[in-house]
Design an enzyme around this catalytic site. Structure first.
Site, PDB file in Angstrom:
ATOM      1  N   GLU A  18      50.412  31.346  43.599  1.00 13.12           N
ATOM      2  CA  GLU A  18      49.556  31.374  44.785  1.00 13.12           C
ATOM      3  C   GLU A  18      49.250  29.998  45.346  1.00 13.12           C
ATOM      4  O   GLU A  18      49.130  29.827  46.555  1.00 13.12           O
ATOM      5  CB  GLU A  18      48.239  32.103  44.464  1.00 13.12           C
ATOM      6  CG  GLU A  18      48.413  33.591  44.252  1.00 13.12           C
ATOM      7  CD  GLU A  18      47.082  34.293  44.028  1.00 13.12           C
ATOM      8  OE1 GLU A  18      46.138  34.013  44.765  1.00 13.12           O
ATOM      9  OE2 GLU A  18      47.006  35.113  43.105  1.00 13.12           O
ATOM     10  N   ASP A 104      48.081  35.843  40.616  1.00  9.19           N
ATOM     11  CA  ASP A 104      46.999  36.123  39.670  1.00  9.19           C
ATOM     12  C   ASP A 104      47.024  37.579  39.189  1.00  9.19           C
ATOM     13  O   ASP A 104      47.416  38.487  39.931  1.00  9.19           O
ATOM     14  CB  ASP A 104      45.635  35.835  40.319  1.00  9.19           C
ATOM     15  CG  ASP A 104      45.427  34.356  40.577  1.00  9.19           C
ATOM     16  OD1 ASP A 104      46.116  33.540  39.937  1.00  9.19           O
ATOM     17  OD2 ASP A 104      44.589  34.010  41.427  1.00  9.19           O
ATOM     18  N   ASP A 106      45.008  40.083  38.939  1.00 11.13           N
ATOM     19  CA  ASP A 106      43.909  40.941  39.338  1.00 11.13           C
ATOM     20  C   ASP A 106      44.375  41.727  40.549  1.00 11.13           C
ATOM     21  O   ASP A 106      45.515  41.610  40.979  1.00 11.13           O
ATOM     22  CB  ASP A 106      42.631  40.134  39.634  1.00 11.13           C
ATOM     23  CG  ASP A 106      42.827  39.067  40.696  1.00 11.13           C
ATOM     24  OD1 ASP A 106      43.883  39.069  41.374  1.00 11.13           O
ATOM     25  OD2 ASP A 106      41.940  38.223  40.857  1.00 11.13           O
ATOM     26  N   TYR A 334      41.734  32.171  33.164  1.00  6.19           N
ATOM     27  CA  TYR A 334      41.480  32.663  34.522  1.00  6.19           C
ATOM     28  C   TYR A 334      39.988  32.891  34.748  1.00  6.19           C
ATOM     29  O   TYR A 334      39.300  33.468  33.903  1.00  6.19           O
ATOM     30  CB  TYR A 334      42.252  33.956  34.752  1.00  6.19           C
ATOM     31  CG  TYR A 334      42.281  34.399  36.179  1.00  6.19           C
ATOM     32  CD1 TYR A 334      42.761  33.563  37.177  1.00  6.19           C
ATOM     33  CD2 TYR A 334      41.855  35.674  36.546  1.00  6.19           C
ATOM     34  CE1 TYR A 334      42.808  33.969  38.496  1.00  6.19           C
ATOM     35  CE2 TYR A 334      41.903  36.092  37.863  1.00  6.19           C
ATOM     36  CZ  TYR A 334      42.373  35.234  38.838  1.00  6.19           C
ATOM     37  OH  TYR A 334      42.419  35.646  40.142  1.00  6.19           O
ATOM     38  N   HIS A 381      41.301  41.048  31.469  1.00  8.62           N
ATOM     39  CA  HIS A 381      41.393  39.617  31.212  1.00  8.62           C
ATOM     40  C   HIS A 381      40.551  39.254  29.999  1.00  8.62           C
ATOM     41  O   HIS A 381      39.703  40.012  29.549  1.00  8.62           O
ATOM     42  CB  HIS A 381      40.844  38.822  32.409  1.00  8.62           C
ATOM     43  CG  HIS A 381      41.710  38.889  33.617  1.00  8.62           C
ATOM     44  ND1 HIS A 381      43.028  38.535  33.611  1.00  8.62           N
ATOM     45  CD2 HIS A 381      41.418  39.259  34.884  1.00  8.62           C
ATOM     46  CE1 HIS A 381      43.522  38.693  34.822  1.00  8.62           C
ATOM     47  NE2 HIS A 381      42.573  39.140  35.607  1.00  8.62           N
TER      48      HIS A 381
END
Length: 953
Positions: A18, A104, A106, A334, A381
Site C-alpha cells: 500500500e 494490509d 484487514d 500491524y 491479528h
C-alpha cells in the site's frame, strides 16, 4: 535465466503493497527477482462526483455512484490521482511472471487487493500475501505461504462503503439546504458529534451545588515512621448510621440524586465539628483484604490511542501516523487490530526480556493469555507489539522523538503483560466518636500497601482523570486494632462544589465509542479528524468542545432522522455488517431494507432495521427507509432547528455566517442582534453574557456620502472585526463578469465603530496607497493587513511600526526600509507570552510566542500554531506538547520553490523543437495541477496506508 529467490520461486515477481515506505523496507528483505511497488492506498473507489461517472449511467446513479435499483451495484472509477500509478503497475505486471497482492490484512486491505486484481486484470498467477509485521522472517514466510483473496471480507468492506455513501450522499444535502452549505453527515461521525453535543447539553443544564464534610487527623500516641505512621487522616463517612453525601451522590445536573444520604451544608458541618472537638474516639473496625492487580492486556488500536493521549499527549490521528511509520519500518506489528492475543513467538520474546531485565522472580510459571473484549473483532491479528522473535529494547532501536516514545510505550506494555501480578494489602479503618449533642460520627480511612510490584515495575496505566490515583500509588495507615483509643488532633471542615461532567477528550471519546460498540477501532482516528475538520468540534486544551453549528446539525438529525443517530441502532448496524462479513447475512437484502424500508428479516433473523421497526423510536420514521426520510423536507423548519432559547427572550441562532444572539423579531421595534464569537464554548453563553453582546453597538453606522462616488458609506461589525464599506446602488451586478465589488477596509486597532468618521473611512478605503517605484521600476505600496500596516514590493513585505505611516511615509523612507536586511524572526526577540515547561521529547523549554500568524508554541526547533479554541491564557503544558507532537508527526514543511525572475525578452526566435518541448512541459504541469485539484475536491477522503487512517463517511 530467470532469477531464483531464497524461497525457491523462479521468475520475476511483482509484489504490490500500500505505501512507498513499506515497499522500500520489503524490497530489502526479498532481494533479486522481486519488484516491490506501492499502490499508494486505494486505486479505485466510488466516484466523487457526477463528472467521474461514465456517460452510460444516468439519473440517481450519476448522483450516488451506486445503482440502487439494480442490487446496489457500485460504480467504481480509478482515482484521478492514481491513473499514472495504475499505468506503472500495469507496465510492471506485463514484465512479471507472478503477482503478489501484499496489502494490509484487514477488510480495507483485502478490498484494495481485490480492486487491484480487478483493474490490472493479471494473466499470471495471483497470490494474496499476508503478514502482520515487517521483518525479514515474516516477509519471507508470507511469500512462501500465500492464500487466496477472501471474498467475504471484500463483500463486507463493499457493503460498508455503499452504506456510508448512501448515508452521506442522502443526508448531507439536507444539511446543506437546512443548515449550511459544505456540511456532511456520516454513519459514525454524526453519532460521535451527538455524543459531544449531549455532553455539552449536560454542562449547560448543570447547576453547581455545595456539599460539606469533615476531615479528622487522629493520633495513635506512638512515634511513627514511614512504614507505620503515627497518625491517620480520615474523612467523615456517616452520622447516626446515615451516609454523608459525597461527589458520587450528585447527578450530571449537579444536584443530589437521592435523599437517602445526609447532605451537610456549611452551617451544619461547622456545628458538627464544634460538637466533636472534645469527643473521645476509638477504632470501630479494621478490615484487611489481600490486594492483587493483574497486568493490562497488550495494546490494540483503541487502547493504544487512549494511552498515547494520556501519557504522551498525542491525538488519535498523531498516534496512528507515528504507529504507521513504526510498522512500515519493521519496529512493531500491524497497528489496526481488535486483538489482545500474542503469538507464541511474541510470548517467548516477552518472557525472555522479563527474566533478563527484571529477574526470574517477576516471571509467572505459565504464559499469560488475554481474551478479546471487543465484540465482533474483525480480524485475527495479533495485539500491537514489538516485531520479531526478539524484542529490541527502546535503546537498541536507534529511534528518536515521537517514534521512540511510542515504541517505548508499546514495548513496556507488551513486556509487562507477561509479568507476575502486583500483590499487597488494602485496609479500611473505621473510627467512631460521639458528639456533645449525642450524635454518632463515623470516620473512615483506606490504605493500600504493595508488597510485590510485579508488572508495575515495568508499566502502570494512565488515567483520563488527571486527579485519579494510579495503580502503583501506596497509602500507608498506622497499625491499629479494633478498640484502640485515638486522639483527635484536628478536625477541619471541608467544602466542595459539584463540577459539570468533563468534556470528552480524544481518548475518552474513543473509549465511549468502543464501549457503545459504534464504529470500528480502525476508523476512530479518522472520525475524530473529520468532526474537527468539519468545524463540528474544536479543541480547548485537550477537551473536545462542540461548536454552535454542531448543535444545529444534531438537532436536525435527532428531530427528523432519529434512528440514524440512535446509539443502539448504530451499534446493531455494526452487528449486521459483521454478520455479512461472516457470511451469515446477505448484503443486498440488508441494503434494500435500510434504503427502501424495513421488511421481514431473512429466515427470521432480526437485523438493525427490522429491530428498529419493531421497537419504534418515537420519531415517526421507523417504518420507512432512508430514501423515504430524505424526500419530505418540507416538514423541516430551517430557522427552528437552528434556534435555541438562552433565556429572557434571547435566542441563539446559527446562521450562514456564524452564530448570533437575537431578541425580538427582525424589523420589529426593539429588535436586537449580535454576533457570537465562534470559538466560544456553548456552556459559556449565559443570559448575562448574551446581554453584554446585545448591548454592544451593532448594525450599520451611517457615516455619510462619498463626495466622489455618491455612495453611502457605513461602518459595520463583521465576522473578522469592524470595517467600513460603501453601499452600492440597487441593481448593481454582484455576480458575473460585470460584477462590482464595494470598496471595503478594516478599521485600525486604534479605531472603534462608535467613533470612526466619514473622513476616517475614506482614508481607509483609499488603501492600498502607491508610495512610488524603486530604481528597477518595481512598485512599492503601503497596505493595511490582518497583522497590521506594512509595505509591499513584489513579494517582499516589510512591517511598519505605526498605522499612520500608511498615509505619510515617503518613497525615500520606504527605500531606506528596504535597504536594511530583512529582520526575520523578530518575534523571537520578544519575551514569550507564557512558559509551559520542558518538552518530554526534545527536553527543551516550551513557550508560547506571538507570531505573524498568531500565537504559537515552540521548543526552539518545532513551531505549532494554536488552534481554534486554544488561548494563551488557558493553554496547558500537555496541550502545548500535543500540538508540537502533531506538528512533528507531519514532518518538516516542504519549502516552496522560489519563482525565477522572468527572462529578458530577445528578438531571437526559439528553435521549434525547444518550443514544442516547452509546450509539452507546460501541458504536463497543467495536467498534474488539474489532477491534484480534482483529488483535493474529492468529497470522501481516500484511505491511504501512508496516512495512517482508515475512512468512514
Amino acid at each position: 535465466m530467470s532469477p531464483t529467490s531464497e524461497t525457491g520461486h523462479a521468475g520475476r515477481r511483482l509484489v504490490i503493497v500500500e505505501s512507498p515506505a513499506k515497499a522500500k523496507t520489503i524490497k530489502g528483505y526479498l532481494g533479486p527477482g522481486y519488484v516491490v511497488e506501492a499502490s499508494v492506498g486505494h486505486i479505485r473507489d466510488l466516484p466523487s462526483g457526477a463528472a467521474e461517472v461514465p456517460e452510460k449511467y444516468t439519473g440517481e446513479v450519476r448522483r450516488l455512484g451506486v445503482d440502487v435499483e439494480h442490487d446496489f451495484q457500485p460504480i467504481y472509477v480509478v482515482n484521478a490521482d492514481k491513473k499514472a500509478q495504475v499505468r506503472k503497475l500495469k507496465e510492471l505486471l506485463a514484465e512479471s511472471d507472478e503477482l503478489f497482492l501484499a496489502t494490509d490484512e484487514d477488510r480495507e486491505g483485502e478490498a484494495i487487493a481485490w480492486h487491484l486484481q480487478e483493474v490490472l486484470k493479471p494473466k499470471v498467477p495471483v497470490h494474496r500475501m499476508v503478514f502482520h509485521e515487517i521483518t525479514k522472517e515474516a516477509i519471507r514466510a508470507a511469500v512462501a505461504n500465500p492464500r487466496q483473496l477472501n471474498k467475504l471480507m471484500v463483500d463486507a468492506q463493499e457493503t460498508r462503503r455503499i452504506l456510508d455513501r448512501l448515508y452521506g450522499y442522502e443526508v448531507s444535502p439536507v444539511l446543506w439546504k437546512k443548515v449550511m452549505r459544505g456540511l456532511s453527515a456520516g454513519r459514525v461521525q454524526s453519532v460521535a458529534t451527538r455524543l459531544v453535543v449531549e455532553r455539552e447539553r449536560e454542562r449547560i443544564a448543570f447547576r453547581s451545588a455545595e456539599y460539606w464534610d469533615l476531615t479528622g487527623t487522629f493520633g495513635t500516641g506512638r512515634t511513627g515512621d514511614a512504614s507505620d505512621p503515627s497518625a491517620l487522616n480520615a474523612r467523615l463517612s456517616a452520622v447516626d448510621g446515615r451516609r454523608i453525601a459525597q461527589g458520587r451522590d450528585f447527578g450530571p445536573d449537579g444536584q443530589l440524586k437521592s435523599d437517602q444520604v445526609l447532605h451537610l451544608d456549611e452551617a451544619n458541618a461547622h456545628a458538627l465539628a464544634a460538637a466533636l472537638q472534645n469527643a473521645s474516639f476509638a477504632v470501630r473496625s479494621v478490615e484487611s483484604k489481600p490486594y492483587r492487580r493483574s497486568p493490562y492486556a497488550p495494546f490494540r488500536t483503541t487502547t493504544l490511542q487512549q494511552e498515547a493521549s494520556r501519557k504522551l499527549g498525542f491525538g488519535a490521528k498523531s498516534t496512528m501516523q507515528v504507529a504507521q511509520k513504526l510498522y512500515e519500518n519493521g519496529f512493531i506489528t500491524y497497528m489496526r487490530t481488535d486483538s489482545t492475543t500474542l503469538s507464541a513467538t511474541a510470548v517467548s520474546a516477552a518472557r525472555a526480556q522479563v527474566t533478563q531485565l527484571y529477574g526470574a522472580s517477576y516471571l509467572p510459571d505459565k504464559p499469560r493469555t488475554y481474551a478479546g473484549k471487543v465484540k465482533n473483532a474483525q480480524e485475527a491479528h495479533e495485539a500491537i507489539r514489538p516485531s520479531g522473535d526478539r524484542f529490541r529494547t527502546p535503546a537498541e532501536t536507534g529511534l528518536t522523538g515521537d517514534q521512540f516514545r511510542l515504541y517505548e510505550l508499546i514495548w513496556k506494555r507488551t513486556v509487562a503483560s507477561q509479568m507476575k501480578d502486583a500483590v499487597g494489602n488494602s485496609v479500611t479503618v473505621k473510627i467512631a466518636g460521639t458528639s456533645s449533642d449525642g450524635r454518632d460520627a463515623e470516620f473512615s480511612a483506606s490504605g493500600k500497601t504493595i508488597t510485590f510490584h510485579g508488572f508495575m515495575k515495568a508499566y502502570v496505566e494512565g488515567a483520563d482523570d488527571p486527579n485519579a490515583e494510579l495503580d502503583d500509588r501506596e497509602r500507608r495507615l498506622p497499625q491499629v486494632a479494633e478498640g484502640d483509643a485515638l486522639t483527635a488532633e484536628e478536625i477541619t471542615v471541608d467544602g466542595h462544589a459539584t463540577k459539570p461532567p468533563a468534556r470528552y477528550t480524544e481518548a475518552s471519546l474513543v473509549k465511549e465509542l468502543e464501549e457503545r460498540e459504534i464504529g470500528r477501532p480502525s476508523t476512530y482516528a479518522s472520525i475524530i479528524g473529520t468532526i474537527l475538520d468539519r468545524g463540528y468540534v474544536f479543541k480547548k486544551g485537550t477537551a473536545l468542545v462542540p461548536s454552535f453549528l454542531s448543535f444545529a446539525v444534531v438537532n436536525l438529525l435527532e428531530t427528523h432522522f432519529g434512528r440514524l443517530v440512535d446509539y443502539d441502532f448504530t451499534a446493531r448496524m455494526e452487528d449486521d455488517l459483521d454478520r455479512i462479513a461472516r457470511g451469515e447475512a446477505q448484503s443486498v437484502p440488508w441494503l434494500k431494507r435500510f434504503y427502501f424500508g424495513a421488511g421481514d428479516g431473512p429466515e427470521g433473523v432480526t437485523d438493525s432495521v427490522t429491530a428498529a421497526a419493531a421497537a419504534g423510536n418515537g420519531d415517526g420514521d421507523h417504518l420507512g427507509g432512508l430514501k423515504e426520510l430524505v424526500t419530505d423536507l418540507g416538514a423541516i423548519d430551517a430557522r427552528e432547528i437552528s434556534s435555541f432559547p438562552i433565556g429572557d427572550g434571547i435566542m441563539l441562532r446559527v446562521g450562514r455566517y456564524g452564530p448570533y444572539v437575537e431578541r425580538g423579531e427582525k424589523d420589529a421595534e426593539g429588535h436586537q442582534r449580535a454576533d457570537v464569537p465562534e470559538d466560544m464554548a456553548p456552556d459559556e453563553l449565559t443570559v448575562e453574557y448574551a446581554e453584554e453582546l446585545l448591548a454592544k453597538p451593532s448594525g450599520d453606522f451611517e457615516l455619510g456620502v462619498d463626495p466622489q462616488s455618491g455612495h453611502q458609506i457605513v461602518a459595520r461589525d463583521g465576522r473578522y472585526g469592524p470595517y467600513v464599506t460603501e453601499v452600492l446602488p440597487d441593481g448593481t451586478p454582484k455576480t458575473g463578469k460585470n460584477a462590482v465589488k464595494p470598496r471595503t477596509a478594516s478599521l485600525f486597532k486604534s479605531m472603534s465603530l462608535d467613533t470612526v468618521t466619514l473622513a476616517d473611512a475614506l482614508k481607509l478605503m483609499s488603501l492600498p496607497r502607491v508610495v512610488g517605484t524603486d530604481a528597477e521600476g518595481v512598485e512599492i505600496t503601503a497596505q493595511n493587513g490582518r497583522y497590521g500596516p506594512y509595505l509591499k514590493k513584489g513579494t517582499d513585505s516589510r512591517s511598519l511600526t505605526a498605522e499612520e505611516q500608511l498615509f505619510d511615509i515617503t518613497l525615500d523612507e520606504a527605500l531606506a526600509i528596504y535597504a536594511q536586511p530583512k529582520q526575520r524572526g523578530r518575534a523571537a526577540a520578544k519575551p514569550p507570552l507564557k512558559e509551559l515547561g520542558t518538552d518530554p521529547v526534545s527536553g527543551s523549554p516550551v513557550v508560547v510566542k506571538d507570531g505573524r500568524f498568531g500565537a504559537y508554541v515552540t521548543d526552539g526547533e518545532t513551531n505549532a500554531t494554536l488552534r481554534t479554541g486554544d488561548s494563551v491564557e488557558e493553554i496547558t503544558p500537555e496541550r502545548g506538547y500535543e500540538l508540537l507532537a502533531e506538528k512533528r508527526a507531519k514532518g518538516p514543511a516542504k519549502k516552496k520553490t522560489a519563482k525565477k525572475a522572468p527572462a529578458k525578452k530577445t528578438t531571437a526566435k526559439k528553435a521549434p523543437a525547444k518550443k514544442t518541448a516547452a509546450a509539452k512541459k507546460t501541458a504536463a504541469k497543467k495536467t498534474t495541477t488539474a489532477a491534484k485539484k480534482t483529488a483535493a475536491k474529492t468529497a470522501t477522503k481516500k484511505s491511504s496506508a501512508s496516512s495512517g487512517t482508515k475512512t468512514d463517511e
